[in-house]
Design a protein around this motif. Sequence first.
Motif, PDB file in Angstrom:
ATOM      1  N   GLY A   1     -16.508 109.662  69.553  1.00 29.67           N
ATOM      2  CA  GLY A   1     -17.676 108.897  69.123  1.00 29.67           C
ATOM      3  C   GLY A   1     -18.536 109.584  68.102  1.00 29.67           C
TER       4      GLY A   1
ATOM      5  N   PRO B   1     -19.228 113.813  66.070  1.00 31.90           N
ATOM      6  CA  PRO B   1     -18.756 115.193  66.028  1.00 31.90           C
ATOM      7  C   PRO B   1     -19.242 115.942  67.273  1.00 31.90           C
ATOM      8  CG  PRO B   1     -19.855 114.567  63.963  1.00 31.90           C
ATOM      9  CD  PRO B   1     -20.115 113.479  64.949  1.00 31.90           C
TER      10      PRO B   1
ATOM     11  N   ASP C   1     -10.400 116.264  70.756  1.00 29.36           N
ATOM     12  CA  ASP C   1     -11.532 115.760  69.977  1.00 29.36           C
ATOM     13  C   ASP C   1     -10.982 114.635  69.102  1.00 29.36           C
ATOM     14  OD1 ASP C   1     -13.578 115.245  68.208  1.00 29.36           O
ATOM     15  OD2 ASP C   1     -13.839 117.328  67.573  1.00 29.36           O
ATOM     16  N   THR C   2     -11.081 113.409  69.602  1.00 24.40           N
ATOM     17  CA  THR C   2     -10.417 112.276  68.963  1.00 24.40           C
ATOM     18  C   THR C   2     -11.302 111.623  67.923  1.00 24.40           C
ATOM     19  OG1 THR C   2     -11.234 110.725  70.642  1.00 24.40           O
ATOM     20  CG2 THR C   2      -9.117 111.791  71.079  1.00 24.40           C
TER      21      THR C   2
ATOM     22  N   GLN D   1     -12.389 105.014  64.817  1.00 15.19           N
ATOM     23  CA  GLN D   1     -13.476 104.071  64.552  1.00 15.19           C
ATOM     24  C   GLN D   1     -13.112 102.704  65.124  1.00 15.19           C
ATOM     25  OE1 GLN D   1     -12.786 104.370  60.211  1.00 15.19           O
ATOM     26  NE2 GLN D   1     -14.816 105.288  60.105  1.00 15.19           N
ATOM     27  N   THR D   2     -14.102 101.845  65.250  1.00 16.32           N
ATOM     28  CA  THR D   2     -13.841 100.466  65.653  1.00 16.32           C
ATOM     29  C   THR D   2     -12.715  99.894  64.785  1.00 16.32           C
ATOM     30  OG1 THR D   2     -16.168 100.234  66.223  1.00 16.32           O
ATOM     31  CG2 THR D   2     -14.917  98.192  65.940  1.00 16.32           C
TER      32      THR D   2
ATOM     33  N   ASP E   1     -16.587 108.125  56.351  1.00 18.50           N
ATOM     34  CA  ASP E   1     -17.001 109.445  56.823  1.00 18.50           C
ATOM     35  C   ASP E   1     -16.687 110.488  55.763  1.00 18.50           C
ATOM     36  OD1 ASP E   1     -17.959 109.581  59.706  1.00 18.50           O
ATOM     37  OD2 ASP E   1     -16.224 108.257  59.891  1.00 18.50           O
TER      38      ASP E   1
ATOM     39  N   ARG F   1     -21.191 110.391  58.492  1.00 21.50           N
ATOM     40  CA  ARG F   1     -21.068 109.183  57.675  1.00 21.50           C
ATOM     41  C   ARG F   1     -21.589 109.438  56.261  1.00 21.50           C
ATOM     42  NH1 ARG F   1     -18.182 104.913  59.973  1.00 21.50           N
ATOM     43  NH2 ARG F   1     -19.076 103.814  58.192  1.00 21.50           N
TER      44      ARG F   1
ATOM     45  N   ASN G   1     -25.295 107.392  63.579  1.00 18.10           N
ATOM     46  CA  ASN G   1     -24.585 107.554  64.832  1.00 18.10           C
ATOM     47  C   ASN G   1     -25.564 108.173  65.826  1.00 18.10           C
ATOM     48  OD1 ASN G   1     -22.826 108.267  66.923  1.00 18.10           O
ATOM     49  ND2 ASN G   1     -21.135 108.542  65.486  1.00 18.10           N
TER      50      ASN G   1
ATOM     51  N   ARG H   1     -23.074 103.238  66.879  1.00 12.28           N
ATOM     52  CA  ARG H   1     -23.179 102.982  65.446  1.00 12.28           C
ATOM     53  C   ARG H   1     -24.289 102.015  65.134  1.00 12.28           C
ATOM     54  NH1 ARG H   1     -17.425 101.765  62.742  1.00 12.28           N
ATOM     55  NH2 ARG H   1     -18.622 100.773  61.095  1.00 12.28           N
TER      56      ARG H   1
HETATM   57  C1  WTA Z   1     -17.878 108.868  64.351  1.00 13.62           C
HETATM   58  C2  WTA Z   1     -15.985 105.072  67.937  1.00 13.62           C
HETATM   59  C3  WTA Z   1     -16.598 113.080  64.516  1.00 13.62           C
HETATM   60  C4  WTA Z   1     -17.500 108.708  62.899  1.00 13.62           C
HETATM   61  C5  WTA Z   1     -14.552 105.408  68.377  1.00 13.62           C
HETATM   62  C6  WTA Z   1     -16.900 107.324  62.850  1.00 13.62           C
HETATM   63  C7  WTA Z   1     -16.557 110.862  65.089  1.00 13.62           C
HETATM   64  C8  WTA Z   1     -17.749 106.579  63.827  1.00 13.62           C
HETATM   65  C9  WTA Z   1     -15.549 111.116  66.045  1.00 13.62           C
HETATM   66  C10 WTA Z   1     -17.053 105.388  64.427  1.00 13.62           C
HETATM   67  C11 WTA Z   1     -15.101 112.464  66.203  1.00 13.62           C
HETATM   68  C12 WTA Z   1     -16.018 108.996  66.045  1.00 13.62           C
HETATM   69  N1  WTA Z   1     -15.646 113.397  65.416  1.00 13.62           N
HETATM   70  N2  WTA Z   1     -17.066 111.847  64.329  1.00 13.62           N
HETATM   71  N3  WTA Z   1     -14.179 112.814  67.098  1.00 13.62           N
HETATM   72  N4  WTA Z   1     -15.241 109.940  66.623  1.00 13.62           N
HETATM   73  N5  WTA Z   1     -16.834 109.541  65.132  1.00 13.62           N
HETATM   74  O1  WTA Z   1     -16.839 102.523  65.336  1.00 13.62           O
HETATM   75  O2  WTA Z   1     -18.671 108.771  62.112  1.00 13.62           O
HETATM   76  O3  WTA Z   1     -18.283 103.253  67.275  1.00 13.62           O
HETATM   77  O4  WTA Z   1     -16.925 106.725  61.589  1.00 13.62           O
HETATM   78  O5  WTA Z   1     -15.953 104.100  66.947  1.00 13.62           O
HETATM   79  O6  WTA Z   1     -18.052 107.544  64.849  1.00 13.62           O
HETATM   80  O7  WTA Z   1     -17.828 104.808  65.435  1.00 13.62           O
HETATM   81  P1  WTA Z   1     -17.275 103.585  66.268  1.00 13.62           P
END
Ligand code: WTA
Length: 661
Positions: free
Chosen positions: A397, A399, A421-422, A425-426, A512, A528, A534, A539
């Motif tokens: 979600g 960093p 550390d996955t 994004q949506t 990003d 971003r 975030n 988001r």
């Molecule tokens: C951020 C959530 C760093 C990133 C699954 C992305 C992350 C946005 C990471 C998407 C991570 C998600 N490390 N940043 N492991 N995972 N992000 O759409 O900025 O709610 O573009 O999806 O979360 O958020 P979303």
Amino acid sequence: MSAIESVLVENRVFPPPPAAVDGARIAGMPAYEALCKEAERDFEGFWARQARENVQWTRPFTRTLDESNAPFYKWFDDGELNASANCLDRHVGTPVENKTAIVFESDDGQVTNVTYKDLLARVSRFANALKAQGIRKGDRVIIYMPMTVEGVVAMQACARIGATHSVVFGGFSAKALNERIIDAGAVAVITANYQMRGGKELPLKAIVDEGIGMGGCDTLKTVLVFMRTPTRCEMVAGRDKTFDEVLKGQPDQCAPVPVNAEHPLFILYTSGSTGKPKGVQHSTGGYLLWAKLTMDWTFDIRPKDVFWCTADIGWITGHTYVAYGPLAAGATQVMFEGIPTFPHAGRFWQMIEKHKVTVFYTAPTAIRSLIKASETDEKVHPKNWDLSSLRILGSVGEPINPEAWMWYHRNVGNERCPIMDTFWQTETGGHVITPLPGATPLVPGSCTLPLPGIMAAIVDETGKDIPNGSGGMLVIKRPWPSMIRTIWGDPERFRKSYFPEELGGKTYLAGDGAVRDAKTTYFRITGRIDDVLNVSGHRLGTMEIESALVSKTDLVAEAAVVGRPDDLTGEAICAFVVLKRPRPTGEEAKQIATELRNWVAKEIGPIAKPKDIRFGDNLPKTRSGKIMRRLLRSIAKGEAITQDTSTLENPAILEQLAERL
Ligand code: WTA
């Protein structure tokens, strides 16, 4: 090494523990590299193989990827399947059938187990009820539900009959709900009378009524209400029905409706750079493949695992790693209704012990708040519970800062469990850049390397590759099966937002910033690069919050919103506001700030409430009238202004805006 230094340079490397490598699907880096090579050598062949091995097709596909109308890519598009059948029916007649699918723990700690067989029966019954209400394949259904088994049943039942669901997080406001019902053209809303969170009974149905009452929901015919608590709620005759009413007499068998691989399984609204949230549309075939495949790849899920993803079904993580992935993988999963701090901040650790969780997947923001709680109260520190069942940890979600990573590694994983550390994004549907537990040496704060077949890169504004060690924009150069298909009702916005002409129109722009380490080539996400914030992993668009503020027309003349770093929530929302009356100070300013915060909560939801509000007679603008946001960002951070302010129309304003309430 000081904290600051360790954020900037991360030299610690954690090789995968032997227990994670042993028997892993992808064991060791050579195995990972072999898959990457296979995908590079024969891109379509690679994905066709994965889709055949991981998805059950009622009609096999013969075409893998259709790029003729790029960036509107199609995957497996002459194949047919049903997503619910791929999560439930596929286990019938296998040992999974009688296995627990969901261990549900309610807010007040009551536990219910649902087997795969039970879940199939419940989904089928509910699917029959939807059909009896006249809901058909292709119809859109809004789901505004608490974290309950019924929430997953509702999603799966839609999938079963080919209806496209759009889940709206239970924390969103009536207005947000109204906009989504209208945009999706929804025929039904599935909701609950109340939701239980932290010992409190919070209304859902009343918000649905308010949202529909705002008008424009002309397509809506039915509201189905799950009675989560015994408390009564208003019911509109002819429109509203309880679950009990519609389920009565419905058989618990329902043939899954085969749909085309490209049929929209769901729409999920998320924030972008403009005021209006976008309906991210996902496919059925490619999405389902990803949900299943990443459970296997990233979590290396095994028959005896107890998987727990703490995300709400209202977010993409709760779609892919609660409602679909774990079920498609035949895993046992924990589902939790409540919040991590109720009745105490050791709840997560207590639940891991109680349910013998083996794979735990949560957000950095939760970890940071639990670190803080355990610093002030020893009794909620993870060391008070037996966490020896854990074998893999995950983060998603935002960093994860190396300090939080190390704490998670030491105190939750007992230095034994690799942390995934996955990054995703949506729009990506599932993980795209992530370590693999049995292969990837870990570096705290880095999401490491792309999954096989994900052609991630870092480029400049013209699309030119940027050398390792320097920052740029994160892109994915080839399509992948679970990618966003379009923005619901707005294909032009889809093209412009994600496949800009400057990058050639076929490269996916993630939004990003990222940098690849010069030595390891690992990716690190720097945040971003657009107007998306975030906050606690949620988001939010700055423009969305600005529109909410200026819609308070009796009070607000102008507003600009920026993010600033926050130790706990990652980013915090900072709003600069010009009122239609003289600039307030002291108590009056505090009062108006509270009023505006509550207004934003009503317009969008409590998650969008600005943390800081500053008032000015004006905003810092260039002579051409452009708001200088980078100045606002510096002010929000409390930095001294070092930028050139000579182009500023009204430099005196900066001092006013720097004043905290
Ligand atoms: C951020 C959530 C760093 C990133 C699954 C992305 C992350 C946005 C990471 C998407 C991570 C998600 N490390 N940043 N492991 N995972 N992000 O759409 O900025 O709610 O573009 O999806 O979360 O958020 P979303």
